[in-house]
Design a protein around this motif. Sequence first.
Motif, PDB file in Angstrom:
ATOM      1  N   MET A   1       0.787  -1.211  -0.105  1.00 15.16           N
ATOM      2  CA  MET A   1      -0.306   0.099  -0.372  1.00 15.16           C
ATOM      3  C   MET A   1       0.350   1.057  -0.066  1.00 15.16           C
ATOM      4  N   LEU A   2       1.828   1.314   0.687  1.00 15.24           N
ATOM      5  CA  LEU A   2       3.133   2.599   1.380  1.00 15.24           C
ATOM      6  C   LEU A   2       3.581   3.017  -0.541  1.00 15.24           C
ATOM      7  N   TYR A   3       3.512   1.063  -1.437  1.00 16.03           N
ATOM      8  CA  TYR A   3       4.557   1.246  -2.651  1.00 16.03           C
ATOM      9  C   TYR A   3       3.696   2.402  -2.879  1.00 16.03           C
ATOM     10  N   PHE A   4       2.148   1.570  -3.972  1.00 15.74           N
ATOM     11  CA  PHE A   4       1.364   2.682  -4.732  1.00 15.74           C
ATOM     12  C   PHE A   4       1.384   4.225  -3.869  1.00 15.74           C
ATOM     13  N   LEU A   5       0.882   3.899  -2.327  1.00 16.79           N
ATOM     14  CA  LEU A   5       0.348   5.404  -2.821  1.00 16.79           C
ATOM     15  C   LEU A   5       2.026   6.319  -2.789  1.00 16.79           C
ATOM     16  N   ALA A   6       3.570   6.064  -2.323  1.00 13.66           N
ATOM     17  CA  ALA A   6       4.181   7.082  -3.776  1.00 13.66           C
ATOM     18  C   ALA A   6       3.828   7.045  -5.306  1.00 13.66           C
ATOM     19  N   SER A   7       4.009   5.772  -5.711  1.00  9.50           N
ATOM     20  CA  SER A   7       3.772   5.832  -7.074  1.00  9.50           C
ATOM     21  C   SER A   7       2.935   5.870  -7.998  1.00  9.50           C
ATOM     22  N   MET A   8       1.858   6.261  -7.010  1.00  8.95           N
ATOM     23  CA  MET A   8       0.558   6.650  -7.098  1.00  8.95           C
ATOM     24  C   MET A   8       0.356   7.070  -8.962  1.00  8.95           C
ATOM     25  N   ARG A   9       0.359   7.966  -8.924  1.00  6.05           N
ATOM     26  CA  ARG A   9       0.649   8.802 -10.290  1.00  6.05           C
ATOM     27  C   ARG A   9       1.522   8.676 -11.407  1.00  6.05           C
ATOM     28  N   GLY A  10       2.706   8.170 -11.102  1.00  3.01           N
ATOM     29  CA  GLY A  10       3.509   7.181 -11.644  1.00  3.01           C
ATOM     30  C   GLY A  10       3.037   6.190 -12.037  1.00  3.01           C
ATOM     31  N   MET A  11       1.945   4.898 -11.866  1.00  3.69           N
ATOM     32  CA  MET A  11       1.393   3.751 -11.942  1.00  3.69           C
ATOM     33  C   MET A  11       0.137   4.413 -13.480  1.00  3.69           C
ATOM     34  N   LYS A  12      -0.547   5.640 -12.984  1.00  2.00           N
ATOM     35  CA  LYS A  12      -1.681   6.062 -13.659  1.00  2.00           C
ATOM     36  C   LYS A  12      -1.237   6.730 -14.763  1.00  2.00           C
ATOM     37  N   SER A  13       0.138   7.658 -15.134  1.00  3.96           N
ATOM     38  CA  SER A  13       0.352   7.717 -16.154  1.00  3.96           C
ATOM     39  C   SER A  13       0.551   6.446 -16.624  1.00  3.96           C
ATOM     40  N   MET A  14       1.505   5.432 -16.640  1.00  2.00           N
ATOM     41  CA  MET A  14       1.827   4.636 -17.282  1.00  2.00           C
ATOM     42  C   MET A  14       0.746   3.666 -17.902  1.00  2.00           C
ATOM     43  N   THR A  15       0.026   3.605 -17.539  1.00  2.40           N
ATOM     44  CA  THR A  15      -1.295   2.891 -16.968  1.00  2.40           C
ATOM     45  C   THR A  15      -1.839   3.939 -18.602  1.00  2.40           C
ATOM     46  N   TYR A  16      -2.303   5.556 -18.612  1.00  2.00           N
ATOM     47  CA  TYR A  16      -3.161   5.761 -19.875  1.00  2.00           C
ATOM     48  C   TYR A  16      -2.334   5.970 -20.881  1.00  2.00           C
ATOM     49  N   ARG A  17      -0.821   5.493 -20.788  1.00  2.00           N
ATOM     50  CA  ARG A  17      -0.254   5.748 -22.392  1.00  2.00           C
ATOM     51  C   ARG A  17      -0.659   4.306 -22.898  1.00  2.00           C
ATOM     52  N   PHE A  18      -1.329   3.554 -22.395  1.00  2.00           N
ATOM     53  CA  PHE A  18      -1.460   2.560 -23.175  1.00  2.00           C
ATOM     54  C   PHE A  18      -2.605   2.417 -24.315  1.00  2.00           C
ATOM     55  N   VAL A  19      -3.564   3.228 -23.922  1.00  2.00           N
ATOM     56  CA  VAL A  19      -5.154   4.025 -24.195  1.00  2.00           C
ATOM     57  C   VAL A  19      -4.470   5.270 -25.476  1.00  2.00           C
ATOM     58  N   PRO A  20      -4.887   4.383 -26.784  1.00  2.00           N
ATOM     59  CA  PRO A  20      -5.200   5.592 -28.376  1.00  2.00           C
ATOM     60  C   PRO A  20      -4.777   6.551 -27.575  1.00  2.00           C
ATOM     61  N   ALA A  21      -3.999   7.574 -28.423  1.00  2.00           N
ATOM     62  CA  ALA A  21      -4.565   9.252 -27.762  1.00  2.00           C
ATOM     63  C   ALA A  21      -5.488   9.976 -28.016  1.00  2.00           C
ATOM     64  N   SER A  22      -6.991   9.666 -29.221  1.00  2.00           N
ATOM     65  CA  SER A  22      -7.751   9.102 -29.485  1.00  2.00           C
ATOM     66  C   SER A  22      -9.005   9.050 -28.490  1.00  2.00           C
ATOM     67  N   ARG A  23      -8.928   8.564 -27.547  1.00  2.00           N
ATOM     68  CA  ARG A  23      -9.796   7.459 -26.767  1.00  2.00           C
ATOM     69  C   ARG A  23      -9.279   8.165 -25.183  1.00  2.00           C
ATOM     70  N   ARG A  24      -8.062   8.804 -25.004  1.00  2.00           N
ATOM     71  CA  ARG A  24      -7.320   8.741 -23.671  1.00  2.00           C
ATOM     72  C   ARG A  24      -8.187   9.761 -22.899  1.00  2.00           C
ATOM     73  N   GLN A  25      -8.165  11.038 -23.104  1.00  2.00           N
ATOM     74  CA  GLN A  25      -8.951  11.547 -22.242  1.00  2.00           C
ATOM     75  C   GLN A  25     -10.175  11.796 -21.649  1.00  2.00           C
ATOM     76  N   ASN A  26     -11.346  10.659 -22.804  1.00  2.89           N
ATOM     77  CA  ASN A  26     -12.364  10.102 -21.857  1.00  2.89           C
ATOM     78  C   ASN A  26     -12.109   8.450 -20.811  1.00  2.89           C
ATOM     79  N   PHE A  27     -10.739   8.321 -21.540  1.00  2.00           N
ATOM     80  CA  PHE A  27     -10.172   7.172 -20.101  1.00  2.00           C
ATOM     81  C   PHE A  27     -10.029   7.498 -19.200  1.00  2.00           C
ATOM     82  N   ILE A  28      -9.253   8.834 -19.693  1.00  2.00           N
ATOM     83  CA  ILE A  28      -8.663   8.765 -17.838  1.00  2.00           C
ATOM     84  C   ILE A  28      -9.748  10.075 -17.128  1.00  2.00           C
ATOM     85  N   ASP A  29     -10.590  10.591 -17.422  1.00  3.63           N
ATOM     86  CA  ASP A  29     -11.900  11.118 -16.487  1.00  3.63           C
ATOM     87  C   ASP A  29     -12.283  10.031 -16.591  1.00  3.63           C
ATOM     88  N   VAL A  30     -13.383   8.429 -16.685  1.00  7.92           N
ATOM     89  CA  VAL A  30     -13.816   7.676 -15.790  1.00  7.92           C
ATOM     90  C   VAL A  30     -12.527   7.243 -14.928  1.00  7.92           C
TER      91      VAL A  30
END
Length: 346
Positions: free
Chosen positions: A167-196
Motif C-alpha cells: 500500500m505504501l509503495y502504491f501510494l508513493a507511486s500512484m501518479r506514475g502508475m496512472k500516467s503509465m497506464t494512460y499511455r496504453f490507451v490510444p490518444a483519440s480515447r485517452r482523455q475519456n479514459f482518464i476522466d472515467v
Amino acid sequence: MRVNAFRIGFMGAIGVLVALVAGSIVHQLSTVLVYIGVALFLALGVDPLVSFLERLVPRWVAITVVVVGVLTAFAGVVFAVVPILVEQATNLIQNFPDVVQDISGQKWVQDLSDQFSGSFDIDHTLQSVQSFVENPGNLLSLGGGILAVGSGILSGLTGAVIVIILMLYFLASMRGMKSMTYRFVPASRRQNFIDVSEQITQAVGRYVVGQISQALINGILSLVFLLIIGAPLPVLLASFAFLGSLIPLVGTLAAAIVISLLCLFASPATALAAAIYYLVYMQVEAYVISPRIMSRAVQVPGALVVIAAVAGGTIGGVLGALVALPVAASVIIIVQKVIYPRQEQA
C-alpha cells in the motif's frame, strides 16, 4: 486448399495446455493477487488524504506524514490489541472447565434440562464436554487446533505487513502508475479514459474511507456496550464487530449473530441485550450513519453487495470479500459513465 488436421489439432492442444498452465499459475498466486488488490484499494482510500495535505505541504511531506500515521496505527493495534486478544483466548481455554460448571449451575440451564427431561440431558452433555477438555489425550488434539489457530494468526499478521508495504509503495507511486497506464490507451480515447479512471479512483477511495470509518464506529461502540453489559471477551467480540462491518450488510449481520451467541456464555439476558443492541444499531447504521458517511461514494445495491461478498469470499476468503465490494462499485461507475452513454448514442 489442403487442411492439415494434425497441425490444427496439435496447435489446439498446445493452446489448451497453455490455458491450463495459466489457470494453475493464477490459482497458485491467488493469495498474492488478493494482497495486491487489497493494497491497491487501501492506497486509493488513503490517496485523498495525501491530496488534501498536498495543498498545505509538498507531496513527499504529505506521503511521509500519512506513512508514519499508518505505521503508527498498525503498531498500536499490534501492541495494544493483540496481547489482550491472546490473554483473553488463553484465559478462556484455561478456565473452560469452570465455565462449563458455571453454565450448568445457572437457573435457565436447569429449566431447559427439566423441560427436555427424558429426550435430551443437558447436564450429561456439559459433563461430556468437560471430560473431553480434562482428558490429556484430547488436550493434545486441542493443542494442535490451537497451534493451527496460532499459525493462522501469524499468517494473517504476515499478510497484513505485506499489504501495508504494498500500500505504501502504491501510494508513493500512484501518479506514475496512472500516467503509465494512460499511455496504453490510444490518444483519440485517452482523455475519456482518464476522466472515467479518475472518477473510479476517487469513488473507490471515498468508498474505502467510508467503510473503514463505519467499521471503527461499530467496533468502538461495540466495545463500550459489551463492557457495560459484562459480555465475555469484549475486546475479541468488538474486533469481530469491526471486521464484520468492513463487509456491509452481510458482515455486520454475521458478526452480530456470532457475538450474540457467544454472549450466552455469560447469560441469556446478556445475549438478548446484545441481540437487541445490534438490531437497533443496524437500523441506525442503515438510516443515519451510512447515508452521512457514504453520501459521496458510489451506492452499491444490496443484492449486488450480497453477490459480490459471497463471490469474493469464495475466491479469496475475507480479503476477497473486502476487495469485491470496491470492484463492484467500479463496475457500476463504468456502466454509468461508459456503457449507458454509448447506448444513448446508439
